[in-house]
Design an enzyme around this catalytic site. Structure first.
Site, short mmCIF file in Angstrom:
data_model
loop_
_atom_site.label_atom_id
_atom_site.label_comp_id
_atom_site.label_asym_id
_atom_site.label_seq_id
_atom_site.Cartn_x
_atom_site.Cartn_y
_atom_site.Cartn_z
N ASP A 132 2.04 -5.50 -0.34
CA ASP A 132 2.56 -6.87 -0.33
C ASP A 132 1.79 -7.73 -1.33
O ASP A 132 0.55 -7.64 -1.41
CB ASP A 132 2.37 -7.42 1.10
CG ASP A 132 3.15 -8.71 1.32
OD1 ASP A 132 4.37 -8.67 1.21
OD2 ASP A 132 2.51 -9.74 1.63
N GLU A 157 -7.92 11.31 -3.93
CA GLU A 157 -8.85 12.11 -3.13
C GLU A 157 -8.09 12.88 -2.04
O GLU A 157 -8.32 14.05 -1.82
CB GLU A 157 -9.87 11.13 -2.52
CG GLU A 157 -10.94 11.74 -1.72
CD GLU A 157 -11.67 10.64 -0.91
OE1 GLU A 157 -11.99 9.57 -1.49
OE2 GLU A 157 -11.89 10.85 0.30
C1 GLC Z 1 6.05 -10.75 0.55
C2 GLC Z 1 6.97 -10.26 1.64
C3 GLC Z 1 7.52 -11.43 2.38
C4 GLC Z 1 6.37 -12.17 3.00
C5 GLC Z 1 5.37 -12.59 1.94
C6 GLC Z 1 4.08 -13.05 2.55
O1 GLC Z 1 6.73 -11.46 -0.42
O2 GLC Z 1 7.97 -9.44 1.08
O3 GLC Z 1 8.43 -11.04 3.37
O4 GLC Z 1 6.84 -13.31 3.67
O5 GLC Z 1 5.03 -11.50 1.11
O6 GLC Z 1 3.40 -11.96 3.11
#
Ligand code: GLC
Length: 549
Positions: free
Chosen positions: A217, A267
């Site tokens: 993310d 690893e």
């Molecule tokens: C990313 C995710 C989204 C989330 C954001 C904050 O963009 O895809 O769904 O709200 O990050 O974590």
């Protein structure tokens, strides 16, 4: 995954280079416990369906303990399962079942921020300014009289300032902490070694449980400019959800983290020969910047969102595809194509605007775009429901909306609930087989009546459904050497039409206009996104042919 052994005369085959991964938004996939919320056992029950579709792997949206302020992207414990979704034993069963079916499992890892309920953030609130507990986050004194103004002018991505003031343990108004999303999602300070070490522990925890990799993310996040200076144009930094504040994102230090995570994956591969995958959510301004994240010792892949944001226009599509091929494929990685995800308006609706409702234009274009994506060199990600041709649910009433963006901005403009409505599986009325609950159990977001048309049972029984298009496309990808990894060669066409050749004789063409044009290949198509008489490529249609010499 196409069966290449040789690409351009070199053996470069790694499973992820042309894998097709299915994004499972767990809370909306299938509910096995009857509470109206999808769960890990539901995902396990749905694996045969995904096997039939023919995907190579799944990416699971976050299922970790979380107050769900941003549906799990606010993680309170990175190494456990939220009871809403199951437990670690259920997770292990899911991984084992997927392995038996040959489906790889990727987890969503959220390293830019955690939940304000994470124990380390609770400790930071209880500790004094300047303490090691606060150093794991970005705490700073405010500006102005009594420190009542935020430390800088940054905006949060989901609306409002990027800083929230805390009340100190003695009851006085105190320092501020940084959150690039909601106040419930404090940003980690990656300049603290403990933070990096804890994430490595998390990676190893899940790798030891058998996962095949991670979707990362906000992978251009993590580090902020060390001085946290004011932004010259704070409005622009947060104009869209994918805007890039150059002081908060895309700092050079982040690349060291990906090099380290790659080494951890290597690893594990060295131990058992199973290649692990890191795919980043990378929102940066250009394909060239993007390419830096997928250099040989960094992430394997990064979602290429420019295709997703391109309007339905042949020139726009050609431009983003060409740039991606040039800049990303040039790194030795492959492009990771994506048209839909849990943050975006679904293609059927996006490409339909401003066509009159019920014209079917959006649905036809979405099918054509899917066939185009599956013909492009590289990897592809499919978001659950995309294979059913689900439209965005645009008329959810305000009182059921859960997206924090709605709460923070007071506007429906960028909200994401409409692409997250629980999947329809069977039957004529909500919950359409989504939940195992007693009659009357309501899915966590209401499903419209018209979802009946898209239910998986119905889609599987109808060979003209989007499901069959995706399934046939995936089967051909697996069978034909020309598809998957490799290069493409543009063919000359009339304006409004794109055509390219792959390998030995495969041609894909898309007619972005509404009027029919002569097909670039004379024979019958192998596969087409709509009715496609020999010799003709109708409007809003894509097709694949083998062009026999
Ligand atoms: C990313 C995710 C989204 C989330 C954001 C904050 O963009 O895809 O769904 O709200 O990050 O974590």
């Amino acid at each position: 995954m196409a069966p290449h052994r040789q690409v351009d005369g070199v053996n470069r085959h790694h499973w992820w280079r042309d894998a097709v991964i299915y994004q499972v938004y767990v809370r909306s996939f299938l509910d096995s416990t009857g509470d109206g919320i999808g769960d890990l056992a539901g995902v396990r029950a749905g694996l045969p369906y995904l096997r039939k579709l023919g995907v190579d792997g799944i990416w699971l949206s976050p299922f970790y303990p979380s107050p769900q302020a941003d549906h799990g992207y606010d993680v309170a414990d990175y190494r456990d399962v939220d009871p809403v979704f199951g437990d670690l034993a259920e997770f292990d069963s899911l991984v084992a079942a997927a392995r038996r079916l040959g489906i790889r499992v990727l987890l969503d890892i959220v390293p830019n921020h955690c939940s304000s309920e994470h124990p380390w953030f609770r400790e930071a609130l209880a500790a004094a300014p300047g303490s090691p507990e606060r150093a794991r986050f970005h705490f700073a004194d405010g500006r102005g009289p009594d420190g009542a103004e935020p430390p800088n002018n940054w905006h949060a991505m989901f609306g409002g300032p990027a800083w929230t003031r805390v009340t100190e343990p003695d009851g006085r108004p105190g320092q501020w902490y940084l959150h690039m999303f909601t106040p419930e999602q404090p940003d980690w300070n990656w300049r603290e070694a403990e933070v990096a070490a804890d994430f490595e522990r998390t990676l190893r925890f899940w790798l030891d449980r058998g996962v095949d990799g991670f979707r990362i993310d906000v992978a251009a996040g993590l580090f902020k400019h060390p001085e946290l200076p004011d932004s010259p144009d704070p409005e622009a930094d947060a104009r869209t959800r994918d805007s890039v504040n150059p002081l908060a994102w895309n700092q050079p230090e982040v690349h060291d983290v990906w090099r380290h995570w790659r080494a951890v994956c290597e690893e594990y591969t060295a131990r058992d020969g199973r290649e692990r995958l890191l795919v980043g959510e990378v929102s940066v301004p250009t394909a060239r910047e993007h390419a830096r994240y997928v250099r040989a010792d960094e992430l394997h892949q990064a979602f290429f969102f420019d295709l997703l944001s391109a309007p339905w226009d042949a020139d726009a599509f050609r431009k983003v595809i060409s740039e991606a091929m040039q800049d990303i494929a040039g790194t030795g990685s492959t492009v990771t194509w994506v048209l839909n995800n849990h943050d975006q308006v679904r293609t059927v609706t996006r490409y339909g605007e401003p066509a009159p409702e019920g014209s079917g234009l959006g649905a036809a274009r979405a099918r054509a775009a899917a066939l185009l994506m599956l013909a492009l060199p590289g990897a592809a990600y499919i978001y659950q429901g995309e294979e059913l041709g689900l439209p965005e649910v645009v008329d959810l009433p305000d009182d059921v909306l859960t997206d924090p963006i709605f709460r923070r901005t007071g506007s429906r403009a960028r909200i994401r609930d409409g692409c997250r409505v629980p999947l329809p599986w069977s039957g004529q009325a909500s919950p359409f087989g989504f939940t195992s609950g007693a009659e009357g159990t309501k899915p966590w977001l209401p499903q419209p009546e018209y979802f009946a048309e898209y239910a998986t049972h119905r889609a599987l029984a109808d060979t003209r459904s989007s499901w069959h298009l995706y399934r046939d496309g995936l089967q051909l990808r697996a069978a034909l050497d020309q598809l998957g990894d490799g290069t493409l060669r543009w063919l000359d066409t009339q304006p409004g039409v794109l055509a390219f050749a792959r390998g030995d004789g495969l041609v894909c063409a898309v007619n972005f206009g509404t009027a029919p044009v002569p097909a670039p290949v004379s024979g019958t198509p192998l596969l087409a996104s709509g009715p496609c008489p020999t010799g003709v490529l109708p409007g809003s249609t894509a097709a694949w042919w083998i062009d026999a010499p």
